[in-house]
Design a protein around this motif. Sequence first.
Motif, PDB file in Angstrom:
ATOM      1  N   GLY A  57     -11.484  -5.307  -2.380  1.00 21.78           N
ATOM      2  CA  GLY A  57     -10.720  -4.680  -3.453  1.00 21.78           C
ATOM      3  C   GLY A  57      -9.273  -4.476  -3.070  1.00 21.78           C
ATOM      4  N   ASP A  58      -8.519  -3.924  -4.017  1.00 19.59           N
ATOM      5  CA  ASP A  58      -7.131  -3.570  -3.732  1.00 19.59           C
ATOM      6  C   ASP A  58      -7.115  -2.166  -3.131  1.00 19.59           C
ATOM      7  N   SER A  59      -5.932  -1.652  -2.852  1.00 15.51           N
ATOM      8  CA  SER A  59      -5.839  -0.366  -2.144  1.00 15.51           C
ATOM      9  C   SER A  59      -6.516   0.759  -2.927  1.00 15.51           C
ATOM     10  N   LEU A  60      -6.362   0.767  -4.250  1.00 14.00           N
ATOM     11  CA  LEU A  60      -6.967   1.826  -5.057  1.00 14.00           C
ATOM     12  C   LEU A  60      -8.492   1.722  -5.001  1.00 14.00           C
TER      13      LEU A  60
ATOM     14  N   PHE B  81      -3.448   2.119   7.476  1.00 14.60           N
ATOM     15  CA  PHE B  81      -3.416   3.243   6.528  1.00 14.60           C
ATOM     16  C   PHE B  81      -4.660   3.267   5.649  1.00 14.60           C
ATOM     17  N   MET B  82      -5.283   2.092   5.446  1.00 16.38           N
ATOM     18  CA  MET B  82      -6.497   2.050   4.615  1.00 16.38           C
ATOM     19  C   MET B  82      -7.645   2.767   5.336  1.00 16.38           C
ATOM     20  N   GLY B  83      -7.737   2.533   6.654  1.00 16.15           N
ATOM     21  CA  GLY B  83      -8.739   3.241   7.454  1.00 16.15           C
ATOM     22  C   GLY B  83      -8.465   4.738   7.465  1.00 16.15           C
TER      23      GLY B  83
ATOM     24  N   SER C 287       4.285   9.293  -3.260  1.00 14.31           N
ATOM     25  CA  SER C 287       4.277   8.309  -2.165  1.00 14.31           C
ATOM     26  C   SER C 287       3.249   7.228  -2.441  1.00 14.31           C
ATOM     27  N   TYR C 288       3.666   6.032  -2.122  1.00  9.34           N
ATOM     28  CA  TYR C 288       2.774   4.886  -2.181  1.00  9.34           C
ATOM     29  C   TYR C 288       1.683   5.078  -1.127  1.00  9.34           C
ATOM     30  N   VAL C 289       0.504   4.566  -1.407  1.00  6.25           N
ATOM     31  CA  VAL C 289      -0.622   4.720  -0.475  1.00  6.25           C
ATOM     32  C   VAL C 289      -0.333   4.054   0.878  1.00  6.25           C
ATOM     33  N   ASN C 290       0.591   3.083   0.877  1.00  6.86           N
ATOM     34  CA  ASN C 290       0.964   2.400   2.129  1.00  6.86           C
ATOM     35  C   ASN C 290       1.859   3.319   2.966  1.00  6.86           C
ATOM     36  N   THR C 291       1.289   4.417   3.436  1.00  6.11           N
ATOM     37  CA  THR C 291       2.011   5.380   4.269  1.00  6.11           C
ATOM     38  C   THR C 291       1.042   5.919   5.310  1.00  6.11           C
TER      39      THR C 291
ATOM     40  N   VAL D 113       0.195   7.278  -4.910  1.00  5.99           N
ATOM     41  CA  VAL D 113      -0.075   6.253  -5.932  1.00  5.99           C
ATOM     42  C   VAL D 113      -0.367   4.933  -5.236  1.00  5.99           C
ATOM     43  N   THR D 114      -0.996   4.017  -5.953  1.00  2.00           N
ATOM     44  CA  THR D 114      -1.098   2.635  -5.469  1.00  2.00           C
ATOM     45  C   THR D 114      -0.391   1.766  -6.510  1.00  2.00           C
ATOM     46  N   SER D 115      -0.311   0.475  -6.237  1.00  2.00           N
ATOM     47  CA  SER D 115       0.378  -0.376  -7.212  1.00  2.00           C
ATOM     48  C   SER D 115      -0.422  -0.484  -8.510  1.00  2.00           C
ATOM     49  N   SER D 116      -1.722  -0.138  -8.473  1.00  2.00           N
ATOM     50  CA  SER D 116      -2.548  -0.170  -9.695  1.00  2.00           C
ATOM     51  C   SER D 116      -2.215   0.962 -10.654  1.00  2.00           C
TER      52      SER D 116
ATOM     53  N   PRO E 260       4.394  -6.018  -7.527  1.00  3.15           N
ATOM     54  CA  PRO E 260       5.632  -5.229  -7.693  1.00  3.15           C
ATOM     55  C   PRO E 260       6.312  -4.824  -6.388  1.00  3.15           C
ATOM     56  N   GLU E 261       5.746  -5.174  -5.237  1.00  3.51           N
ATOM     57  CA  GLU E 261       6.458  -4.957  -3.973  1.00  3.51           C
ATOM     58  C   GLU E 261       7.519  -6.043  -3.745  1.00  3.51           C
ATOM     59  N   CYS E 262       7.546  -7.073  -4.621  1.00  4.50           N
ATOM     60  CA  CYS E 262       8.559  -8.132  -4.475  1.00  4.50           C
ATOM     61  C   CYS E 262       9.914  -7.610  -4.957  1.00  4.50           C
TER      62      CYS E 262
HETATM   63  P1  13P Z   1      -2.514  -3.362  -3.651  1.00  5.37           P
HETATM   64  O1  13P Z   1      -3.731  -3.411  -2.812  1.00  5.37           O
HETATM   65  O2  13P Z   1      -2.372  -2.066  -4.370  1.00  5.37           O
HETATM   66  O3  13P Z   1      -2.354  -4.536  -4.550  1.00  5.37           O
HETATM   67  O4  13P Z   1      -1.251  -3.394  -2.657  1.00  5.37           O
HETATM   68  C1  13P Z   1      -1.149  -4.407  -1.735  1.00  5.37           C
HETATM   69  C2  13P Z   1      -0.714  -3.899  -0.446  1.00  5.37           C
HETATM   70  O5  13P Z   1       0.388  -3.478  -0.290  1.00  5.37           O
HETATM   71  C3  13P Z   1      -1.652  -3.873   0.648  1.00  5.37           C
HETATM   72  O6  13P Z   1      -1.023  -3.479   1.818  1.00  5.37           O
END
Ligand code: 13P
Length: 312
Positions: free
Chosen positions: A37-40, A61-63, A109-113, A125-128, A197-199
């Motif tokens: 799945g994605d981060s969310l 960060f996912m762990g 904050s984005y979850v990527n922290t 938040v996540t990108s979703s 959207p990270e682009c």
């Molecule tokens: P999503 O999983 O929310 O699409 O984000 C991608 C990402 O940045 C994974 O590190």
Amino acid sequence: MQDIKSEIRRLAREKNAVIMAHYYVSPDVQDIADFIGDSLALAQKAAETTADIIVLCGVHFMGETAAILCPDKKVLVPDTNATCSLAESCPAPEFEAFVKAHPGHTVVSYVNTTAATKALTDIVVTSSNARQIVESIPAETPIIFGPDQNLGAYINSVTGRNMVLWNGACHVHARFSVEKILQIKAEHPDAKVLVHPECKGPVVKLADKVGSTAALLNFAINDAATTFIVATESGILHEMQKKAPHKTFIPAPPDDSTCGCNECEYMKLVTLEKLYRCLLDEQPVVTVDADVAAKAIRPINRMLELSERLKQ
Ligand code: 13P
């Protein structure tokens, strides 16, 4: 190879372990996972699992998020060197000073922290769900958004907000090239362009669809187009091709390379061999300082609750 796969599955069964993988890890690891799945989705799945052990095949960060959400479970990651450039771009002490310099702001904050940065946050938040969550915050409330300036700028552009942005970026998404995407588009004029959207802004402007990895996957499956240029980490192409085998997916290349792929080298550190060792030894375990976890769980839970509510 078959042996290691059946050993991984046997160990997971015996130990009541669930293997979760992000779409960016290598295809063989995605294929052996119980859930991709994605981060969310990974955070949601971790929050509800009944397994005793969670093996998170992704970046650190996912762990950590899984460990914060599931303090009674053992959370393992196959390689602790699998970090995230975005999370690394936002060290907690600097972020704390940034937050203090903007009193009265809601901190999104984005979850990527890291967990320590999440502990300084009001809502994760996540990108979703970033757009919907930001839209749910009253318009007069000033917001700090970190650490991804590209995602933040995109949310500002679609919501009309003027969030104060931390200047971090994902080293993979930041290196897509407008010129190279336009070259592919010239060869495949009917292709639709899918962009995470990270682009950077000029790449996002080329998009037929902007979204998280899961949103891009769903769009690719359901849209009538048959060819797609994919501007996100190329690991997602595996699931796209599996779910829509009759369609053509072309990875958008990075600007600094002659090869076609734009891969996250940290995600690719996760291999079947390391996954096997990690299940066998039940190491490395992800630990989060109890005080940090107690603070970080609030904005994560707020995101999960808001995400559920906004879906209805
Ligand atoms: P999503 O999983 O929310 O699409 O984000 C991608 C990402 O940045 C994974 O590190």
